[in-house]
Design a protein around this motif. Structure first.
Motif, PDB file in Angstrom:
ATOM      1  N   PRO A   7       1.074  -1.144  -0.146  1.00 18.26           N
ATOM      2  CA  PRO A   7       0.373   0.539  -0.108  1.00 18.26           C
ATOM      3  C   PRO A   7       1.055   1.314   0.421  1.00 18.26           C
ATOM      4  O   PRO A   7       1.754   1.001   0.695  1.00 18.26           O
ATOM      5  CB  PRO A   7      -0.991  -0.119   1.497  1.00 18.26           C
ATOM      6  N   VAL A   8      -0.176   2.430  -0.615  1.00 26.09           N
ATOM      7  CA  VAL A   8       1.317   3.794  -0.376  1.00 26.09           C
ATOM      8  C   VAL A   8       0.334   3.978   0.363  1.00 26.09           C
ATOM      9  O   VAL A   8      -0.709   3.914   1.613  1.00 26.09           O
ATOM     10  CB  VAL A   8      -0.074   4.817  -1.256  1.00 26.09           C
ATOM     11  N   ARG A   9       1.781   4.324   1.423  1.00 25.12           N
ATOM     12  CA  ARG A   9       1.703   4.531   3.439  1.00 25.12           C
ATOM     13  C   ARG A   9       1.077   6.380   3.390  1.00 25.12           C
ATOM     14  O   ARG A   9       2.453   7.404   2.774  1.00 25.12           O
ATOM     15  CB  ARG A   9       2.248   4.389   3.460  1.00 25.12           C
ATOM     16  N   ALA A  10       0.555   7.552   4.165  1.00 25.97           N
ATOM     17  CA  ALA A  10       0.484   8.030   4.100  1.00 25.97           C
ATOM     18  C   ALA A  10      -0.220   8.934   5.600  1.00 25.97           C
ATOM     19  O   ALA A  10      -0.180   7.806   5.971  1.00 25.97           O
ATOM     20  CB  ALA A  10      -0.966   8.591   2.897  1.00 25.97           C
ATOM     21  N   ALA A  11      -0.102   9.998   5.966  1.00 28.18           N
ATOM     22  CA  ALA A  11      -0.579  10.912   6.951  1.00 28.18           C
ATOM     23  C   ALA A  11      -1.520  11.494   6.834  1.00 28.18           C
ATOM     24  O   ALA A  11      -1.461  12.217   6.052  1.00 28.18           O
ATOM     25  CB  ALA A  11       0.227  10.064   7.808  1.00 28.18           C
ATOM     26  N   GLY A  12      -2.332  11.851   7.683  1.00 26.73           N
ATOM     27  CA  GLY A  12      -3.119  13.369   7.923  1.00 26.73           C
ATOM     28  C   GLY A  12      -3.687  13.198   9.614  1.00 26.73           C
ATOM     29  O   GLY A  12      -3.850  12.479  10.303  1.00 26.73           O
ATOM     30  N   CYS A  13      -3.976  14.569   9.264  1.00 27.92           N
ATOM     31  CA  CYS A  13      -5.121  14.949  10.919  1.00 27.92           C
ATOM     32  C   CYS A  13      -6.417  15.670   9.960  1.00 27.92           C
ATOM     33  O   CYS A  13      -6.159  16.092   8.548  1.00 27.92           O
ATOM     34  CB  CYS A  13      -3.961  15.665  11.039  1.00 27.92           C
ATOM     35  N   VAL A  14      -6.867  15.436  11.514  1.00 26.36           N
ATOM     36  CA  VAL A  14      -8.195  15.905  11.561  1.00 26.36           C
ATOM     37  C   VAL A  14      -7.962  17.092  12.439  1.00 26.36           C
ATOM     38  O   VAL A  14      -8.427  16.838  13.894  1.00 26.36           O
ATOM     39  CB  VAL A  14      -9.378  15.093  11.924  1.00 26.36           C
TER      40      VAL A  14
END
Length: 143
Positions: A7-14
């Motif tokens: 998988p493409v690894r990504a991260a984010g925030c709410v």
């Protein structure tokens, strides 16, 4: 037999803040012209970067806001161009900064949670609003 793709690894925030009116909280949503959508800030990890570092960096790059990571929220898994993508999210309180538009993100708006839920383009992003509210209630950040 084909080997499953990593998988493409990504991260984010709410990303959230206390409402300037003193009445509850607001969430930051970004408009991405390339995709024609409203979403939470997120992006791919850079080499050697942790998910948490990527979430903070991407939030700063896309919103202009510095933030403090709070509880981790559900990880979203979906396909982009037939490739699996995995995005880890955190609740993150905005602690400073100002939005500046770019080619990647042309607008940002602060909305109460119910409005944010309606404004978000993808159903999976809407679920993160409820997860954020539950996490903030559990930690006592919001009542």
């Amino acid at each position: 037999m084909t080997t499953p793709q990593k998988p493409v690894r990504a991260a984010g925030c709410v990303l959230w803040r206390r409402s300037p009116s003193g009445d509850g909280i607001e969430l930051a949503l970004i408009s991405r012209p390339k995709w024609g959508d409203w979403s939470h800030p997120k992006g791919k990890l850079k080499r050697g970067e942790t998910h948490g570092q990527a979430a903070v960096r991407e939030t700063l790059e896309e919103t202009g806001m510095t933030c403090e990571l709070g509880p981790e929220l559900p990880t979203l898994r979906y396909l982009v161009d037939d490739r699996p993508k995995e995005v880890r999210y955190w609740a993150a309180e905005a602690i400073g900064g100002a939005f500046v538009s770019s080619a990647e993100v042309d607008r940002m708006r602060w909305c109460p949670p119910a409005v944010a839920r309606d404004q978000l383009t993808q159903e999976r992003d809407k679920e993160l609003v409820d997860a954020l509210l539950s996490a903030l209630h559990a930690t006592g950040e919001v009542r």
